[in-house]
Motif scaffolding. Structure first.
Motif, PDB file in Angstrom:
ATOM      1  N   ILE A  97       0.878  -1.174   0.000  1.00 14.29           N
ATOM      2  CA  ILE A  97       0.000   0.000   0.000  1.00 14.29           C
ATOM      3  C   ILE A  97       0.915   1.223   0.000  1.00 14.29           C
ATOM      4  CG2 ILE A  97      -1.794   1.291   1.221  1.00 14.29           C
ATOM      5  CD1 ILE A  97      -2.579  -1.354   2.582  1.00 14.29           C
ATOM      6  N   GLU A 154       1.205   7.381   0.314  1.00 14.43           N
ATOM      7  CA  GLU A 154       0.166   8.407   0.131  1.00 14.43           C
ATOM      8  C   GLU A 154      -1.235   7.813   0.278  1.00 14.43           C
ATOM      9  OE1 GLU A 154       1.669   7.107  -3.990  1.00 14.43           O
ATOM     10  OE2 GLU A 154       2.491   7.584  -2.009  1.00 14.43           O
ATOM     11  N   GLU A 155      -1.404   6.562  -0.178  1.00  9.34           N
ATOM     12  CA  GLU A 155      -2.688   5.876   0.006  1.00  9.34           C
ATOM     13  C   GLU A 155      -2.928   5.589   1.484  1.00  9.34           C
ATOM     14  OE1 GLU A 155      -4.957   4.091  -2.316  1.00  9.34           O
ATOM     15  OE2 GLU A 155      -4.244   5.420  -3.898  1.00  9.34           O
ATOM     16  N   SER A 158      -4.029   8.807   3.198  1.00 11.46           N
ATOM     17  CA  SER A 158      -5.185   9.570   2.705  1.00 11.46           C
ATOM     18  C   SER A 158      -6.509   8.814   2.780  1.00 11.46           C
ATOM     19  CB  SER A 158      -4.937  10.004   1.250  1.00 11.46           C
ATOM     20  OG  SER A 158      -4.828   8.873   0.391  1.00 11.46           O
ATOM     21  N   ARG A 159      -6.483   7.490   2.709  1.00 15.32           N
ATOM     22  CA  ARG A 159      -7.730   6.729   2.702  1.00 15.32           C
ATOM     23  C   ARG A 159      -8.326   6.639   4.107  1.00 15.32           C
ATOM     24  NH1 ARG A 159      -9.030   7.028  -2.516  1.00 15.32           N
ATOM     25  NH2 ARG A 159      -7.293   6.341  -3.836  1.00 15.32           N
ATOM     26  N   ASP A 214     -12.802   3.386   2.196  1.00 16.78           N
ATOM     27  CA  ASP A 214     -12.131   3.725   0.936  1.00 16.78           C
ATOM     28  C   ASP A 214     -11.117   2.637   0.588  1.00 16.78           C
ATOM     29  OD1 ASP A 214     -13.550   6.030   0.830  1.00 16.78           O
ATOM     30  OD2 ASP A 214     -11.927   7.325   1.547  1.00 16.78           O
ATOM     31  N   TYR A 272      -7.877   0.832  -0.894  1.00 18.97           N
ATOM     32  CA  TYR A 272      -6.489   1.142  -1.234  1.00 18.97           C
ATOM     33  C   TYR A 272      -6.189   0.654  -2.656  1.00 18.97           C
ATOM     34  CZ  TYR A 272      -5.552   1.794   3.794  1.00 18.97           C
ATOM     35  OH  TYR A 272      -5.550   2.223   5.094  1.00 18.97           O
ATOM     36  N   ASP A 273      -5.329   1.365  -3.357  1.00 16.12           N
ATOM     37  CA  ASP A 273      -4.831   0.882  -4.650  1.00 16.12           C
ATOM     38  C   ASP A 273      -3.633  -0.022  -4.379  1.00 16.12           C
ATOM     39  OD1 ASP A 273      -4.486   0.464  -7.332  1.00 16.12           O
ATOM     40  OD2 ASP A 273      -3.336   2.312  -7.658  1.00 16.12           O
ATOM     41  N   CYS A 326       5.762   3.152   2.754  1.00 12.03           N
ATOM     42  CA  CYS A 326       4.673   2.309   2.276  1.00 12.03           C
ATOM     43  C   CYS A 326       4.604   1.064   3.165  1.00 12.03           C
ATOM     44  CB  CYS A 326       4.928   1.895   0.820  1.00 12.03           C
ATOM     45  SG  CYS A 326       6.471   0.961   0.589  1.00 12.03           S
TER      46      CYS A 326
END
Length: 284
Positions: free
Chosen positions: A158, A161-162, A165-166, A170, A172-173, A239
């Protein structure tokens, strides 16, 4: 002293078919009688016995045959095979070490399922080949990773930034691919492209979660990590790292066990920072 192929084969402990094959590729050159049968000599027996010994070292018959042209070629063949076996032994030791690591990680996942622990960890790299938004990504050097270092783990990352921010549900990408410790990446010169994720070594927190769909992970799924970080006054410094530990084939479909870790730093304390600044100015 001359004998027929069957007696010759029996005397040196091989099959007549093996002797015929040796003869066909030029390892043995027995004399041919007028009736078409072959006569084998003591010299042929010595050649066949030495060849059998060389075969126990995993050498190819053609290479053994060619090495009989000179003692130099023979010694080179032995040296080359010795070096090859040493490389094989190194890879076997590495495979054993990686298998031990995998077993330790699997045991860790069971122990901390839905719990959190802190640990000191080394730097790692992960390269993505699939993600939630784009699906299968163009080749990112996966072939080189698999060929040059086949003992990678299945990674799930992950981006920072994800992670920051999530909120709530929401999604995760998440980035799925391969991961390895940095010293393996450097030693085996594994390629790193645009979808490569680096985690510096340091202080980490980790948990193990289960999910039916890796591409539907949200903050709720890793809430043990988020809540622990908040309670301990940590901020995320990289990350996430992630390692697929196990796939449980249940009646409802596959259940994925995922080990998730993230590097953390203490939150900065504005009052403490102001105090340090005042002290510095006073000393000046």
């Amino acid at each position: 002293m001359k004998v027929t192929i069957r007696k010759f084969a029996d005397c040196i402990g091989v099959t007549p078919e093996t002797i015929r094959h040796y003869r066909e590729i030029g390892l043995l050159n027995p004399k041919v009688r007028e009736n078409g049968y072959y006569d084998y000599t003591v010299n042929d027996a010595l050649t066949a016995l030495l060849t059998r010994e060389m075969r126990t070292y995993g050498m190819q018959l053609e290479s053994i045959r060619d090495s009989y042209d000179s003692i130099g070629e023979y010694n080179k063949l032995l040296a080359d095979r010795e070096a090859e076996l040493k490389r094989d032994m190194e890879m076997i030791r590495l495979e054993l070490s990686r298998m031990h690591e995998t077993r330790i990680y699997a045991s860790c996942g069971v122990r901390i399922l839905n719990k959190v622990e802190e640990f000191e960890g080394p730097p790692t790299w992960a390269v993505a080949t699939i993600n939630r938004k784009e699906g299968f990504l163009p080749n990112r050097g996966m072939e080189q990773w698999v060929k040059q270092f086949p003992f990678t783990y299945v990674s799930a990352t992950i981006p920072l930034e994800e992670l920051n921010s999530r909120k709530g549900l929401d999604l995760y990408d998440i980035q799925i691919g391969l991961g390895a410790l940095i010293h393996y990446v450097e030693k085996f010169q594994l390629p790193l492209g645009g979808r490569s994720y680096y985690q510096p070594g340091g202080r980490f927190i980790r948990t193990c979660i289960t999910t039916r769909d890796l591409f539907s992970l949200s903050p709720q799924d890793i809430s043990p990590l988020l809540e622990y970080a908040e309670a301990q006054g940590y901020v995320f410094a990289s990350c996430t790292g992630g390692r697929l530990l196990y796939i449980d084939r249940t009646e409802k479909g596959p259940l994925f066990y995922l080990l998730v870790w993230v590097r953390v730093d203490p939150k900065s304390n504005p009052l403490a920072e102001a105090g340090k600044l005042e002290e510095t100015l006073a000393q000046a």
